[in-house]
Design an enzyme around this catalytic site. Structure first.
Site, PDB file in Angstrom:
ATOM      1  N   HIS A  70       3.128 -14.394  -7.279  1.00  7.59           N
ATOM      2  CA  HIS A  70       3.373 -14.652  -5.949  1.00  7.59           C
ATOM      3  C   HIS A  70       2.168 -15.004  -5.099  1.00  7.59           C
ATOM      4  O   HIS A  70       2.018 -15.798  -4.440  1.00  7.59           O
ATOM      5  CB  HIS A  70       4.051 -13.318  -5.419  1.00  7.59           C
ATOM      6  CG  HIS A  70       4.266 -13.286  -3.963  1.00  7.59           C
ATOM      7  ND1 HIS A  70       5.399 -13.327  -3.183  1.00  7.59           N
ATOM      8  CD2 HIS A  70       3.466 -13.439  -2.905  1.00  7.59           C
ATOM      9  CE1 HIS A  70       5.305 -13.376  -1.866  1.00  7.59           C
ATOM     10  NE2 HIS A  70       3.997 -13.454  -1.746  1.00  7.59           N
ATOM     11  N   GLU A  71       0.850 -14.098  -5.362  1.00  3.27           N
ATOM     12  CA  GLU A  71      -0.190 -14.405  -4.783  1.00  3.27           C
ATOM     13  C   GLU A  71      -1.165 -15.772  -5.168  1.00  3.27           C
ATOM     14  O   GLU A  71      -1.575 -16.608  -4.246  1.00  3.27           O
ATOM     15  CB  GLU A  71      -1.294 -13.100  -5.121  1.00  3.27           C
ATOM     16  CG  GLU A  71      -0.990 -11.932  -4.583  1.00  3.27           C
ATOM     17  CD  GLU A  71      -0.210 -11.709  -3.466  1.00  3.27           C
ATOM     18  OE1 GLU A  71      -0.578 -12.802  -2.344  1.00  3.27           O
ATOM     19  OE2 GLU A  71       0.601 -11.090  -3.161  1.00  3.27           O
ATOM     20  N   CYS A 117       7.232 -11.397   1.801  1.00  8.22           N
ATOM     21  CA  CYS A 117       6.055 -11.783   1.881  1.00  8.22           C
ATOM     22  C   CYS A 117       5.482 -11.456   3.249  1.00  8.22           C
ATOM     23  O   CYS A 117       6.305 -11.482   4.235  1.00  8.22           O
ATOM     24  CB  CYS A 117       5.867 -13.382   1.904  1.00  8.22           C
ATOM     25  SG  CYS A 117       4.372 -13.851   2.069  1.00  8.22           S
ATOM     26  N   LEU A 118       4.145 -10.945   3.608  1.00 11.58           N
ATOM     27  CA  LEU A 118       3.712 -10.677   4.818  1.00 11.58           C
ATOM     28  C   LEU A 118       3.823 -11.876   5.773  1.00 11.58           C
ATOM     29  O   LEU A 118       3.810 -11.773   7.044  1.00 11.58           O
ATOM     30  CB  LEU A 118       2.397 -10.291   4.662  1.00 11.58           C
ATOM     31  CG  LEU A 118       2.155  -8.763   3.928  1.00 11.58           C
ATOM     32  CD1 LEU A 118       0.861  -8.433   3.792  1.00 11.58           C
ATOM     33  CD2 LEU A 118       3.088  -7.589   4.852  1.00 11.58           C
TER      34      LEU A 118
HETATM   35  O1  GNR Z   1       3.679  -6.788   0.033  1.00 10.53           O
HETATM   36  C1  GNR Z   1       4.062  -7.624  -0.602  1.00 10.53           C
HETATM   37  N1  GNR Z   1       5.064  -7.179  -1.504  1.00 10.53           N
HETATM   38  C2  GNR Z   1       5.918  -7.985  -2.320  1.00 10.53           C
HETATM   39  C3  GNR Z   1       7.054  -7.512  -3.191  1.00 10.53           C
HETATM   40  C4  GNR Z   1       7.669  -8.375  -4.012  1.00 10.53           C
HETATM   41  C5  GNR Z   1       6.909  -9.239  -4.266  1.00 10.53           C
HETATM   42  C6  GNR Z   1       5.932  -9.875  -4.004  1.00 10.53           C
HETATM   43  C7  GNR Z   1       5.354  -9.013  -2.788  1.00 10.53           C
HETATM   44  S1  GNR Z   1       3.711  -9.685  -2.068  1.00 10.53           S
HETATM   45  C8  GNR Z   1       3.722  -8.904  -0.732  1.00 10.53           C
HETATM   46  C9  GNR Z   1       2.444  -9.079   0.110  1.00 10.53           C
HETATM   47  C10 GNR Z   1       2.228 -10.632   0.124  1.00 10.53           C
HETATM   48  O2  GNR Z   1       3.025 -11.390   0.982  1.00 10.53           O
HETATM   49  N2  GNR Z   1       1.356 -11.209  -0.599  1.00 10.53           N
HETATM   50  O3  GNR Z   1       1.161 -12.587  -0.571  1.00 10.53           O
HETATM   51 NI    NI Z   2       2.949 -13.316   0.238  1.00  9.37          NI
END
Ligand code: GNR
Ligand code: NI
Length: 170
Positions: free
Chosen positions: A136-137, A94-95
């Site tokens: 995830h988002e 996650c960023l």
């Molecule tokens: O860039 C991202 N890669 C990722 C890899 C595996 C599962 C989820 C992600 S999302 C992430 C970018 C991010 O933080 N989105 O909220």
């Molecule tokens: Ni994320």
């Protein structure tokens, strides 16, 4: 277009439940474009509005590989209308949790209803990485991070490291 600063955990703004967008107007379209630019620059494959400090139900995704044409997805007010009984495990990052990764179990396929950048209702049937990423988002819109799906011991270890890194860079 502009890139926006990405919030890093622990940050109370990442824990807020985002509010539905009432009208998909020019302001929302500008935010979608700025979020895409921010995501490409990071780089990442998804970004949710709470990660840039906006408590609204907005997210962007692009799962195209490097060298392929871009495939930007602009998603407003998403709702999961169906999820598979079958689960899948994926190593997530996650960023907003930089340099940490963990395996997370989620439904393998989901059907998501959302509004596009023109306010039109659409549906996407997601499987594979798209299913993982869209969930995830959508978690971000509930104030949930992937580390909330792992043990409290590991989560707190990661949060302590991120907090320490903030203190060092401050
Ligand atoms: O860039 C991202 N890669 C990722 C890899 C595996 C599962 C989820 C992600 S999302 C992430 C970018 C991010 O933080 N989105 O909220
Ligand atoms: Ni994320």
């Amino acid at each position: 277009m502009a890139t926006l600063p990405i919030l890093v955990a622990p940050d109370p703004r990442l824990k807020i439940k985002a509010k539905p967008v009432e009208v998909v107007d020019e302001t929302v379209r500008k935010l979608l474009d700025d979020m895409l630019e921010t995501m490409y620059a990071a780089p990442g494959i998804g970004l949710a509005a709470p990660q840039v400090g906006v408590a609204q139900r907005i997210l962007v995704l692009d799962l195209a590989r490097e060298g392929e044409p871009r495939q930007p997805m602009k998603i407003v007010n998403p709702e999961i209308v169906w999820a598979s009984d079958e689960d899948t495990e994926h190593n997530e990052g996650c960023l907003s949790v930089p340099e940490h990764y963990a395996d997370v179990v989620r439904p393998a396929e989901v059907k998501v209803r959302y509004l596009d950048e023109n306010g039109a209702s659409r549906e996407v049937h997601a499987s594979g990485l798209l299913a993982t990423c869209i969930q995830h988002e959508m978690d971000h819109l509930e104030g949930v991070l992937f580390i909330d799906h792992i043990s409290a011991l590991r989560r707190n270890m990661i949060l302590r490291k991120l907090l320490k890194a903030k203190r060092v860079s401050a």
